[in-house]
Scaffold this active site. Structure first.
Site, PDB file in Angstrom:
ATOM      1  N   LYS A  87      -8.290   9.759 -31.724  1.00  0.00           N
ATOM      2  CA  LYS A  87      -8.660   9.219 -30.412  1.00  0.00           C
ATOM      3  C   LYS A  87      -8.517   7.710 -30.258  1.00  0.00           C
ATOM      4  CE  LYS A  87     -13.397   8.274 -31.465  1.00  0.00           C
ATOM      5  NZ  LYS A  87     -14.628   7.845 -30.929  1.00  0.00           N
ATOM      6  N   SER A 127     -10.523  14.048 -21.502  1.00  0.00           N
ATOM      7  CA  SER A 127     -10.963  12.658 -21.354  1.00  0.00           C
ATOM      8  C   SER A 127     -10.651  12.152 -19.956  1.00  0.00           C
ATOM      9  CB  SER A 127     -10.201  11.821 -22.385  1.00  0.00           C
ATOM     10  OG  SER A 127     -10.240  10.459 -22.055  1.00  0.00           O
ATOM     11  N   THR A 129      -9.238   9.662 -19.430  1.00  0.00           N
ATOM     12  CA  THR A 129      -7.933   9.010 -19.543  1.00  0.00           C
ATOM     13  C   THR A 129      -6.870   9.749 -18.707  1.00  0.00           C
ATOM     14  OG1 THR A 129      -6.409   8.033 -21.133  1.00  0.00           O
ATOM     15  CG2 THR A 129      -7.165  10.234 -21.635  1.00  0.00           C
ATOM     16  N   TYR A 154      -2.053   8.831 -26.976  1.00  0.00           N
ATOM     17  CA  TYR A 154      -3.357   9.517 -27.050  1.00  0.00           C
ATOM     18  C   TYR A 154      -3.664  10.185 -25.709  1.00  0.00           C
ATOM     19  CZ  TYR A 154      -8.268  10.144 -26.204  1.00  0.00           C
ATOM     20  OH  TYR A 154      -9.455  10.685 -25.795  1.00  0.00           O
ATOM     21  N   LYS A 158      -4.072  14.384 -24.252  1.00  0.00           N
ATOM     22  CA  LYS A 158      -5.152  15.021 -23.485  1.00  0.00           C
ATOM     23  C   LYS A 158      -4.581  15.680 -22.218  1.00  0.00           C
ATOM     24  CE  LYS A 158      -8.413  14.275 -26.348  1.00  0.00           C
ATOM     25  NZ  LYS A 158      -8.942  15.396 -27.123  1.00  0.00           N
ATOM     26  N   PHE A 183     -16.188  10.816 -19.986  1.00  0.00           N
ATOM     27  CA  PHE A 183     -15.995   9.398 -19.662  1.00  0.00           C
ATOM     28  C   PHE A 183     -16.240   8.611 -20.957  1.00  0.00           C
ATOM     29  CE2 PHE A 183     -14.601   9.026 -15.290  1.00  0.00           C
ATOM     30  CZ  PHE A 183     -14.413  10.370 -15.063  1.00  0.00           C
ATOM     31  N   ASN A 184     -17.158   7.675 -21.036  1.00  0.00           N
ATOM     32  CA  ASN A 184     -17.280   6.920 -22.294  1.00  0.00           C
ATOM     33  C   ASN A 184     -18.521   7.358 -23.082  1.00  0.00           C
ATOM     34  OD1 ASN A 184     -15.377   5.324 -20.696  1.00  0.00           O
ATOM     35  ND2 ASN A 184     -15.587   3.808 -22.318  1.00  0.00           N
ATOM     36  N   ASN A 203     -12.855   0.359 -32.551  1.00  0.00           N
ATOM     37  CA  ASN A 203     -12.089   0.004 -31.350  1.00  0.00           C
ATOM     38  C   ASN A 203     -12.987  -0.022 -30.135  1.00  0.00           C
ATOM     39  OD1 ASN A 203      -9.332   0.166 -32.443  1.00  0.00           O
ATOM     40  ND2 ASN A 203      -9.891   2.295 -32.809  1.00  0.00           N
TER      41      ASN A 203
HETATM   42  N1  UFG Z   1     -14.300  -3.784 -24.851  1.00  0.00           N
HETATM   43  C1  UFG Z   1     -14.494  -5.128 -25.058  1.00  0.00           C
HETATM   44  N2  UFG Z   1     -14.496  -5.558 -26.354  1.00  0.00           N
HETATM   45  C2  UFG Z   1     -14.338  -4.736 -27.419  1.00  0.00           C
HETATM   46  C3  UFG Z   1     -14.155  -3.353 -27.195  1.00  0.00           C
HETATM   47  C4  UFG Z   1     -14.131  -2.918 -25.882  1.00  0.00           C
HETATM   48  O1  UFG Z   1     -14.638  -5.912 -24.123  1.00  0.00           O
HETATM   49  O2  UFG Z   1     -14.332  -5.212 -28.559  1.00  0.00           O
HETATM   50  C5  UFG Z   1     -14.293  -3.297 -23.467  1.00  0.00           C
HETATM   51  C6  UFG Z   1     -12.982  -2.640 -23.082  1.00  0.00           C
HETATM   52  O3  UFG Z   1     -12.067  -3.616 -22.666  1.00  0.00           O
HETATM   53  C7  UFG Z   1     -13.438  -1.702 -21.979  1.00  0.00           C
HETATM   54  C8  UFG Z   1     -14.862  -1.305 -22.392  1.00  0.00           C
HETATM   55  O4  UFG Z   1     -15.276  -2.297 -23.328  1.00  0.00           O
HETATM   56  O5  UFG Z   1     -13.509  -2.370 -20.770  1.00  0.00           O
HETATM   57  C9  UFG Z   1     -14.930   0.029 -23.072  1.00  0.00           C
HETATM   58  O6  UFG Z   1     -13.952   0.062 -24.101  1.00  0.00           O
HETATM   59  P1  UFG Z   1     -13.885   1.238 -25.163  1.00  0.00           P
HETATM   60  O7  UFG Z   1     -12.784   0.905 -26.116  1.00  0.00           O
HETATM   61  O8  UFG Z   1     -15.229   1.491 -25.732  1.00  0.00           O
HETATM   62  O9  UFG Z   1     -13.510   2.487 -24.291  1.00  0.00           O
HETATM   63  P2  UFG Z   1     -12.279   2.685 -23.283  1.00  0.00           P
HETATM   64  O10 UFG Z   1     -12.848   2.713 -21.914  1.00  0.00           O
HETATM   65  O11 UFG Z   1     -11.154   1.792 -23.549  1.00  0.00           O
HETATM   66  O12 UFG Z   1     -11.810   4.095 -23.788  1.00  0.00           O
HETATM   67  C10 UFG Z   1     -12.203   5.245 -23.213  1.00  0.00           C
HETATM   68  C11 UFG Z   1     -12.192   6.362 -24.239  1.00  0.00           C
HETATM   69  C12 UFG Z   1     -10.801   6.719 -24.636  1.00  0.00           C
HETATM   70  C13 UFG Z   1      -9.914   6.860 -23.428  1.00  0.00           C
HETATM   71  C14 UFG Z   1      -9.979   5.629 -22.547  1.00  0.00           C
HETATM   72  C15 UFG Z   1      -9.141   5.734 -21.309  1.00  0.00           C
HETATM   73  O13 UFG Z   1     -12.934   5.983 -25.411  1.00  0.00           O
HETATM   74  O14 UFG Z   1     -10.859   7.946 -25.328  1.00  0.00           O
HETATM   75  O15 UFG Z   1     -11.314   5.462 -22.154  1.00  0.00           O
HETATM   76  O16 UFG Z   1      -9.227   4.573 -20.554  1.00  0.00           O
HETATM   77  F1  UFG Z   1      -8.621   7.027 -23.777  1.00  0.00           F
END
Ligand code: UFG
Length: 349
Positions: A87, A127, A129, A154, A158, A183-184, A203
């Site tokens: 993921k 997801s 996504t 990724y 999905k 969602f998250n 990540n």
């Molecule tokens: N963020 C930061 N700093 C960090 C990590 C994240 O500012 O060190 C921010 C990201 O930019 C984002 C928010 O925190 O705005 C959430 O980020 P995450 O990485 O926790 O999650 P995402 O929203 O990027 O990811 C989620 C799901 C994935 C999916 C994705 C699709 O975890 O499985 O949404 O947009 F693919």
């Protein structure tokens, strides 16, 4: 007692679902998980919380023969929840074939086994996504919102996963399926004894926050301060992992009791509340009492500006309601991080 087979049972969401299935007391739970991105220690945590030891087969869900052996060993399987998948968005860009092979082949194998071994109920971890980069006017997203081309391999797995299930369901009358669009997912079990255990540098935002607050990482970078949101940071719909796990139990019942209105349905699982990165940090600081070392940096390539869910369909049809808010998510994530730190200290001494 009937058995539910889960893949990814030692993973973040799978382990929380296993706890709830055991606590409900209606099913035996068996897992397939090769610990590629999880720890076998999850079995101890599940047992510590639920009092039940989960049988886990440490096999690759891409190995059809090995998966068939599990189905043959458990003729009482009545439902499959397929959590197992890779993921990490960035990793998927670097290693697309690894992602396509792993996420799609495992799904195809699980579906094929459901048909072959007459397991009628299938739940898939999808997801948000699949909605891609959505225009603000289209928020919140509902299940009717058009899915768009995925921004990463990724995401494509999905989207394709949902399509594979759709085509499969049309071809068979033996299996019914539900795709749950998370969602998250964040937070940890309220006991503080089970949660996400990222391997290496995380990540995702919340583990990054809790590890920075523990001094394991130096500083959090807020990815982007110039988005068109209330404070300039990106906005997401964070949802407690326990609420996510709950939805799987409700979805299983919905299918098993024949309340489904189609052989294949998709549901959004979000809280409906958009929270910015800066608001998430503030909620963490309040819940933990720890001041976080962070700075606002550049946007992360591939990030969407904002997305949040309308989850009224899951409420109406599955009877799903969220129990936890962002403060609970942060408090439980912090409790879990402290637990992880304690375990590490013990190992080092
Ligand atoms: N963020 C930061 N700093 C960090 C990590 C994240 O500012 O060190 C921010 C990201 O930019 C984002 C928010 O925190 O705005 C959430 O980020 P995450 O990485 O926790 O999650 P995402 O929203 O990027 O990811 C989620 C799901 C994935 C999916 C994705 C699709 O975890 O499985 O949404 O947009 F693919």
């Amino acid at each position: 007692m009937a058995t539910i087979l889960i893949t990814g049972g030692t993973g973040y969401i799978g382990s929380h679902a296993a706890i709830q299935l055991f606590e409900q007391g209606r099913f035996n739970v068996v897992s397939i998980d090769n610990q590629l991105r999880s720890s076998i220690k999850a079995l101890d945590r599940i047992e510590a919380i639920s009092g039940r030891r989960m049988t886990n087969y440490s096999i690759d869900a891409c190995d059809l023969h090995a998966v068939e052996e599990v189905f043959e060993a458990h003729p009482d399987i009545v439902g499959v929840i397929h959590f197992a998948a890779l993921k990490a968005v960035g990793e998927s860009v670097e290693h697309p074939l690894f992602y396509y092979r792993n996420n799609l082949e495992s799904l195809v194998n699980m579906l094929a086994c459901c048909e072959k071994y007459h397991v009628a109920n299938f739940i898939f971890s999808s997801s948000c996504t699949v909605y891609g980069d959505i225009a603000v006017e289209e928020l919140p997203v509902t299940e009717k919102t058009i899915t768009t081309e995925a921004a990463s391999p990724y995401g494509a797995t999905k989207l394709m996963g949902e399509r594979i299930i759709q085509d499969f369901i049309v071809s068979t009358d033996k299996v019914k399926a539900i795709a749950l669009r998370y969602f998250n997912p964040v937070g940890a079990h309220e006991s503080g004894l089970n949660g996400e255990e990222p391997i290496g540098r995380p990540n995702n935002l919340v583990p990054y926050i809790t590890m920075t607050a523990s001094g394991l990482l130096e500083q959090l970078t807020v990815f982007g301060g110039d988005y068109n949101t209330r404070d300039g940071s990106a906005l997401r719909d964070y949802i407690h992992v326990t609420d996510i796990a709950d939805a799987h139990l409700l979805a299983l019942d919905y299918l098993m009791e024949g309340r489904n209105t189609a052989p294949y349905e998709r549901f959004n699982l979000g809280s409906g509340n958009g929270v910015t990165v800066l608001e998430a940090i503030a909620a963490f600081e309040k819940a933990s009492g720890v001041k976080l070392n962070y700075r606002v940096g550049d946007r992360r390539p591939g990030d969407v500006e904002q997305i949040y869910s309308d989850s009224s369909l899951a409420k109406e049809k599955l009877g799903w309601e969220t129990k936890y808010d962002i403060n609970d998510m942060m408090a439980s994530a912090w409790k879990w991080q402290l637990e992880l730190n304690k375990t590490k200290e013990k190992q080092q001494s």
